[in-house]
Design an enzyme around this catalytic site. Structure first.
Site, PDB file in Angstrom:
ATOM      1  N   THR A  95       0.899  -1.080   0.025  1.00  0.00           N
ATOM      2  CA  THR A  95      -0.249   0.340   0.201  1.00  0.00           C
ATOM      3  C   THR A  95       0.852   1.428  -0.144  1.00  0.00           C
ATOM      4  O   THR A  95       0.218   2.140   0.008  1.00  0.00           O
ATOM      5  CB  THR A  95      -1.024   0.134   1.171  1.00  0.00           C
ATOM      6  N   CYS A  96       2.166   0.843   0.080  1.00  0.00           N
ATOM      7  CA  CYS A  96       2.850   2.290  -0.305  1.00  0.00           C
ATOM      8  C   CYS A  96       3.173   2.786  -0.925  1.00  0.00           C
ATOM      9  O   CYS A  96       3.907   1.956  -2.250  1.00  0.00           O
ATOM     10  CB  CYS A  96       4.631   2.126   0.759  1.00  0.00           C
TER      11      CYS A  96
END
Length: 118
Positions: free
Chosen positions: A9-10
């Site tokens: 999710t980064c």
């Protein structure tokens, strides 16, 4: 093969993956939440980066929400326990090249230097 460790999710991890793909550099991404990094590996990374402090993302929401007593591990086992409990504390991405060199973070210029792209 280049190993890239981070969170799926980064945004910075995605940018690093896209950069490597754009320049045709074969790599594999490992999500550190889904696939916890072994303590021996964390210890090795910290050793190559100059200590656990270099491996910690102090700007993260996870860090800011930690109780004050958890923000000052006094020993290697305490650091390892903290990173086991909170893998999102690892500064992202961690890039490990075939020669064993370790770096954290991503910028276009740092990757160009690291991978010899003019």
């Amino acid at each position: 093969m280049i190993m890239l460790y981070g969170l799926s999710t980064c945004d910075t991890c995605r940018k690093a993956q896209n950069w490597l793909a754009r320049f045709g550099i074969e790599h594999r991404f490992v999500d550190v939440r889904a696939n916890r990094v072994e303590p021996a590996t964390l210890k090795a990374w910290a050793g190559k980066l100059g200590g656990f402090d270099s491996l910690i993302n102090r700007a993260s929401t996870t860090w800011r929400t930690l109780p004050p007593n958890r923000k000052a591990p006094g020993s290697e086992p305490e650091w390892l326990l903290l990173l086991k409990e909170y893998p999102a504390l690892i500064k992202r991405p961690v890039t490990v090249t075939e020669d064993g060199a370790v770096s954290v973070g991503f910028t276009d210029s740092s990757y160009k230097r690291r991978f010899g792209i003019a």
